[in-house]
Write an enzyme that holds these catalytic residues in place. Sequence first.
Site, PDB file in Angstrom:
ATOM      1  N   GLU A 113       0.831  -1.200   0.000  1.00  0.00           N
ATOM      2  CA  GLU A 113       0.000   0.000   0.000  1.00  0.00           C
ATOM      3  C   GLU A 113       0.868   1.253   0.000  1.00  0.00           C
ATOM      4  O   GLU A 113       1.978   1.256   0.543  1.00  0.00           O
ATOM      5  CB  GLU A 113      -0.926   0.010   1.218  1.00  0.00           C
ATOM      6  CG  GLU A 113      -2.019  -1.049   1.138  1.00  0.00           C
ATOM      7  CD  GLU A 113      -2.923  -1.093   2.358  1.00  0.00           C
ATOM      8  OE1 GLU A 113      -4.137  -1.271   2.171  1.00  0.00           O
ATOM      9  OE2 GLU A 113      -2.409  -0.965   3.496  1.00  0.00           O
ATOM     10  N   CYS A 368      -0.208   5.810  10.233  1.00  0.00           N
ATOM     11  CA  CYS A 368       1.013   5.147  10.691  1.00  0.00           C
ATOM     12  C   CYS A 368       0.694   3.868  11.451  1.00  0.00           C
ATOM     13  O   CYS A 368      -0.115   3.865  12.377  1.00  0.00           O
ATOM     14  CB  CYS A 368       1.789   6.105  11.595  1.00  0.00           C
ATOM     15  SG  CYS A 368       3.324   5.435  12.219  1.00  0.00           S
TER      16      CYS A 368
END
Length: 376
Positions: A113, A368
């Site tokens: 990704e 994150c």
Amino acid sequence: MSDSERTSLPLVFDEPRGRKKPPRHLADLAPDERTAYAKELGLPGFRAKQLSTHYFSRLVDDPDQMTDLPAGQRAELVAGLLPGLMTPLRTMEADRGTTRKTLWRLFDGALVESVLMRYPDRATMCVSSQAGCGMACPFCATGQGGLQRNMSTAEIVEQVVAGARSLARGEVPGGPGRVSNVVFMGMGEPLANYKAVLGAVRRLTDPAPDGLGMSARGVTVSTVGLVPRMRQLADEGIPVTLALSLHAPDDELRNELVPINTRFSVAETVEAAWNYAKVTKRRVSIEYAMMRGINDQAWRADLLGDVLRGYGDWGWVHVNLIPLNPTPGSKWTASDPADEREFVRRLEAKAIPTTVRDTRGREIDGACGQLAATEA
């Protein structure tokens, strides 16, 4: 932290052997290597420069638009130097379309990704450097998935070029634009795939049309603390920003949160970060995911400040606190805002510049620690 919360995955530094390599691509090669490779394919060497211009400067992905190439040779040229590397499977959007997470299938079926984040004054591309990750951090979705393989230089670069195309074509709200920053904070431990990541950094920063012509100051390479590679990167002569994922200032806790710490202690890791700043004259970013009741105590803020101040106050370091992003099945949660504010206050009291990261893409698992690359 209970035993059930600790990772049981081993550290993995090398990709599995015997995996088929991605097709060779123009972006894998330095400019002189491209010319030689074109000749190997029986093509005139100058065609490599033309293709570099189309790929890096014009961001063209349609051979029919490459009108300076002979019509009868376009397919051969593109197949030889610009082979397809990645197929977009899905793009998810958040923040009114200004955050876009793309799921890619690589040539061998591996999934990765990337995330494009547009701000009023810049556009940042967060890229993956490995399919999966072998660093086994228990609070990170990528780390809990294990390592499938390293990505090639061109596979890394293609994520940025794809984002640049989206911006140039006005597909992201805000009108046409360009990628100004690249952060190696997607899937994988960048310094465990050192050669390919360094090649990607060079392609990003090579002047156009040999590369994307980005400033090295706009590129950030993160690491959990592979000390020998941190030292090697310092000597490469490319002043990228180094981001160290520290997450704890003491060995006892960091051994659990960041298992590489059992190889390289907090002291060794921070010293390598300080050395990077000393050699490159670039400020290092200390990344610290705030976890409620785990690493967000006031005394740990004091300890972190003392550890960093031990190397002087000449502006070599900055702390970036990250509100923990939820991952499936995780028992950890983000710190209470009051504890977060106190953590910041204590670091600033020790003259450590500190910011709290603006978390983008959380609702699309694009923030994150959330990248897991699943088709579900």
